[in-house]
Motif scaffolding. Structure first.
Motif, mmCIF file in Angstrom:
data_model
loop_
_atom_site.group_PDB
_atom_site.id
_atom_site.type_symbol
_atom_site.label_atom_id
_atom_site.label_comp_id
_atom_site.label_asym_id
_atom_site.label_seq_id
_atom_site.Cartn_x
_atom_site.Cartn_y
_atom_site.Cartn_z
ATOM 1 N N ALA A 90 20.039 31.222 42.690
ATOM 2 C CA ALA A 90 19.456 32.523 43.054
ATOM 3 C C ALA A 90 18.548 32.396 44.271
ATOM 4 C CB ALA A 90 18.684 33.094 41.860
ATOM 5 N N GLU A 91 17.724 31.302 44.293
ATOM 6 C CA GLU A 91 16.827 31.114 45.448
ATOM 7 C C GLU A 91 17.628 30.878 46.714
ATOM 8 O OE1 GLU A 91 14.285 27.929 44.349
ATOM 9 O OE2 GLU A 91 12.931 29.178 43.129
ATOM 10 N N THR A 92 18.698 30.037 46.573
ATOM 11 C CA THR A 92 19.551 29.800 47.744
ATOM 12 C C THR A 92 20.179 31.097 48.228
ATOM 13 O OG1 THR A 92 20.029 27.560 46.958
ATOM 14 C CG2 THR A 92 21.523 28.495 48.602
ATOM 15 N N ALA A 93 20.671 31.872 47.227
ATOM 16 C CA ALA A 93 21.270 33.158 47.595
ATOM 17 C C ALA A 93 20.240 34.059 48.249
ATOM 18 C CB ALA A 93 21.854 33.827 46.345
ATOM 19 N N ARG A 94 18.973 34.007 47.673
ATOM 20 C CA ARG A 94 17.915 34.816 48.293
ATOM 21 C C ARG A 94 17.629 34.368 49.725
ATOM 22 N NH1 ARG A 94 12.101 33.604 46.279
ATOM 23 N NH2 ARG A 94 12.652 31.849 47.637
#
Length: 470
Positions: A90-94
């Motif tokens: 999720a952080e990478t996607a963010r």
């Protein structure tokens, strides 16, 4: 669900312990138990049964429950790792989303900039188109004017050519007339000098004429001691009260008395007051200083020890060994040497320096390389009637005038400034000789003259040597 057997075993174990305690309190054996299946009776304490069954359930529950707990822990760890992976994703996607958003912002800004550039380029193109149209109009106008100017120039050129032909014809006529005038003036000056010399001889007795001739010959013999300059008997100068003096011109041997009709000692550039060396500059201050330091000793050796003057200079200073190759320095050095030489040979001898200028530059006023506000000269007795008769009483003639930017000089000041500059240079070279008590011929400046001709040959200084009869 995994904790139910544990709790049940615990309850049974506690109940068995309690029953055992009750049997003990009644005095019954803890383990007394009687089972009569035939009669369907159960007599005895069930405590031990409850304890055994309860303990068994607890052991089973603990055994199987521990394995289930480990599985749950492992499952939870897996879940945690999964959640962490999901969180990292999720952080990478963010981060990717943020980067894409920033890229989108940059792309938007670039698009806006490109749009602005496109608009500016469109405006520039429109302006260039307008300017091109204007330039074309101006080019048409300029072409029209140029054609008109060309026609006018052709007319002017034709007129100028005609005027040049007429001017050339007038110039040829004026040159021929000037040549005749120059020849007449030269003849008049020769006649004047011959008349002065004749009058001088007529004023002498036969014995004085013989002494006069002998003195002239003795002065002329000084040429044997000179290499750069030479002495020539002349009657170009007449100073009131000096009828019994012998006069010689001082000049370089390679400068004759034909153009101009006098011997020349130094030449000058336009609007300059000091002689120029072959490289177009003034005399080297370093060389002047070296001559001032050594000239007196070299002259003494040349006069009293019969040593060549230039050899004596070279022996005293390596720097002065090259002085002879610079015409201006060489003429100044030998003029200073002549000043000492004639003072040893003749009493009352005097060097005279006279400057000239041509009329090439017309009227002007500007700062020069000179500084004196006045020059002391022997003045012309009557400039309107004669350019060769001088008064023996010196006067001070002002030079230049003060302006807001300093003292400025004009063409009329050049003759006296030039003669004064040469006289002062010779003075500098012989000052130490005077300090040592050596005899020096006096040196004076004759009032100069501007020759009304445009000819660089008249930017010059003439030198004279006068010796009185004993």
């Amino acid at each position: 669900m995994a904790n139910v057997p544990l709790f049940a075993g615990l309850i049974l174990f506690v109940v068995g312990i309690a029953l055992g305690a009750w049997h003990l309190r009644r005095g019954e054996p803890f383990f007394a138990m009687e089972v009569n299946l035939a009669e369907g009776r159960f007599v005895g304490a069930p405590a031990i049964a409850f304890v055994i069954v309860g303990a068994g359930l607890m052991v089973a529950a603990l055994f199987f429950g521990t394995r289930s707990l480990e599985a749950q822990i492992a499952e939870k760890d897996t879940t945690i790792e999964t959640l962490r992976a999901q969180k990292d994703g999720a952080e990478t996607a963010r981060d990717l989303a943020i980067g894409e958003r920033e890229a989108a912002v940059i792309a938007r800004d670039a698009a806006v900039t490109a749009r602005d550039h496109a608009i500016s380029a469109r405006d520039d193109a429109q302006e260039s188109s307008r300017l091109a149209v204007d330039a074309e109009k101006r080019a048409d106008e300029a072409r029209t004017r140029a054609e008109a100017e060309r026609d006018s120039a052709n007319e002017a050129l034709a007129k100028e050519r005609e005027e040049r032909r007429e001017a050339s014809a007038r110039a040829n006529l004026a040159e021929a007339k000037s040549a005749r005038v120059d020849a007449a003036m030269a003849d008049l000056e020769r006649r004047f000098r011959d008349t002065v010399l004749l009058l001088q001889r007529l004023a002498l007795s036969p014995g004085e004429v013989e002494a006069f001739t002998e003195l002239r010959n003795e002065i002329a013999s000084l040429n044997d001691r000179l290499e750069i300059i030479s002495l020539h008997a002349t009657a170009d100068v007449l100073i009131e009260g000096r009828e019994r003096w012998v006069t010689f011109s001082i000049a370089r041997p390679d400068w004759g008395a034909t153009s101009p009709d006098q011997y020349t000692l130094f030449e000058f550039e336009a609007r300059q007051t000091t002689p120029v060396d072959p490289w177009g500059g003034p005399p080297s201050e370093q060389m002047i200083g070296a001559l001032a330091a050594n000239l007196c000793e070299a002259a003494n050796r040349a006069i009293f020890s019969n040593v060549d003057f230039w050899d004596a200079l070279a022996e005293l200073s390596d720097e002065l060994a090259e002085a002879r190759s610079n015409p201006v320095i060489a003429e100044l050095a030998e003029s200073a040497y002549l000043r000492l030489l004639v003072a040893q040979k003749f009493t009352g001898a005097e060097m005279l320096i006279r400057g000239y200028a041509d009329a090439a530059d017309g009227d002007w006023l500007e700062p020069l390389d000179a500084r004196p506000a006045s020059v002391t000269v022997l003045p012309l007795r009557d400039p309107a009637s004669s350019d060769a008769v001088f008064s023996e009483v010196p006067v001070e003639i002002p030079t230049g005038r003060e302006t807001r930017s300093g003292r400025a000089f004009g063409n009329a000041d050049l003759p006296n400034l030039r003669a004064n500059a040469v006289a002062r240079l010779i003075d500098r070279m012989t000052d130490r000789c005077r300090d040592r008590g050596a005899g020096l011929a006096s040196i004076d400046v004759l009032e100069g003259s501007v020759v009304p001709r445009r000819d660089s040959a008249y930017r010059r200084v003439v030198g004279y040597l006068q010796v009185p009869m004993p």
